[in-house]
Design a protein around this motif. Structure first.
Motif: not given
Length: 225
Positions: A49-50, A55-59, A107-108
């Motif tokens: 979830l992190y 990914f979403l917050t970077t976008a 890692f993912m």
């Protein structure tokens, strides 16, 4: 829009992004979530979830910054563009080599999530990461913070400088440098004298030329125990 307002907006977006991400990786936040939701749930899903949240917050951050009016400040001449791009490629290489120590699925967060769904035991720390040793070889034998070094090279040596990019680059470099010192304290607390000996042998960020030559002659061995 006046330049100072544009810079302030870019800085606000970046700092909000950096604060949220920095908070989520702290032991305090992970411990709090584990107490609220249970350690097994956190081991199974926190990492996955992190990464999804990252990914979403970077976008979102990129999207918001793109909306802010920009202005070109400087474009490197061709003679400089080629070596600057080369340094960016080197940064990408160094950053990628930092991941040699990780299992990609782990890692993912995919391994942990799958184990949780299947009802299996989830090994490792609170995020389900099983690396419990200090890695001092491979790229970690040249710099103690290859991920941060890679990021600094990527951001700093962009030959096409705009006002917004300069703001982001300066803040990103500061973020990476501060992150290296924070990571230093965490690892020193965890590994004690072993890390202290490692500190004396390997630089915080910039590798020593003689170490790079030795690494290249040794074939660039992968990071190991």
């Amino acid at each position: 829009m006046p330049w100072h307002e544009a810079v302030a907006l870019v800085a606000a977006v970046f700092l909000a992004f950096g604060f949220v991400h920095s908070a989520c990786v702290t032991s305090a936040v992970k411990g709090l979530v584990a107490r609220l939701l249970g350690e097994r749930l956190v081991r199974g899903w926190y990492r996955f979830l992190y990464n999804a949240f990252g990914f979403l917050t970077t976008a979102l951050a990129v999207y918001l910054i793109v909306l802010i009016p920009d202005a070109r400040l400087w474009t490197a001449p061709l003679a400089l563009r080629i070596p600057m791009h080369a340094l960016q490629l080197l940064g990408a290489y160094v950053g990628l080599r930092a991941f040699d120590i990780f299992d990609t699925a782990e890692f993912m967060g995919l391994r942990q999530a799958l184990a949780y769904v299947r009802g299996r035991h989830i090994e490792g720390d609170i995020e389900g990461i099983r690396i419990n040793r200090l890695v001092t070889t491979g790229i970690y034998g040249l710099t103690r913070n290859p991920m941060y070094l890679g990021g600094i090279l990527l951001f700093t040596f962009n030959p096409y400088v705009t006002r917004n990019w300069l703001t982001v680059s300066a803040l990103a470099d500061l973020y990476f440098i501060m992150g290296a010192f924070v990571e230093e304290r965490r690892l020193l607390s965890r590994f004690g004298e072993e890390y202290d000996r490692y500190k004396k042998r390997v630089p915080l960020l910039l590798p020593r030329p003689r170490d790079v030559l030795r690494h290249l002659k040794g074939g660039g061995r992968k990071a190991g125990g």
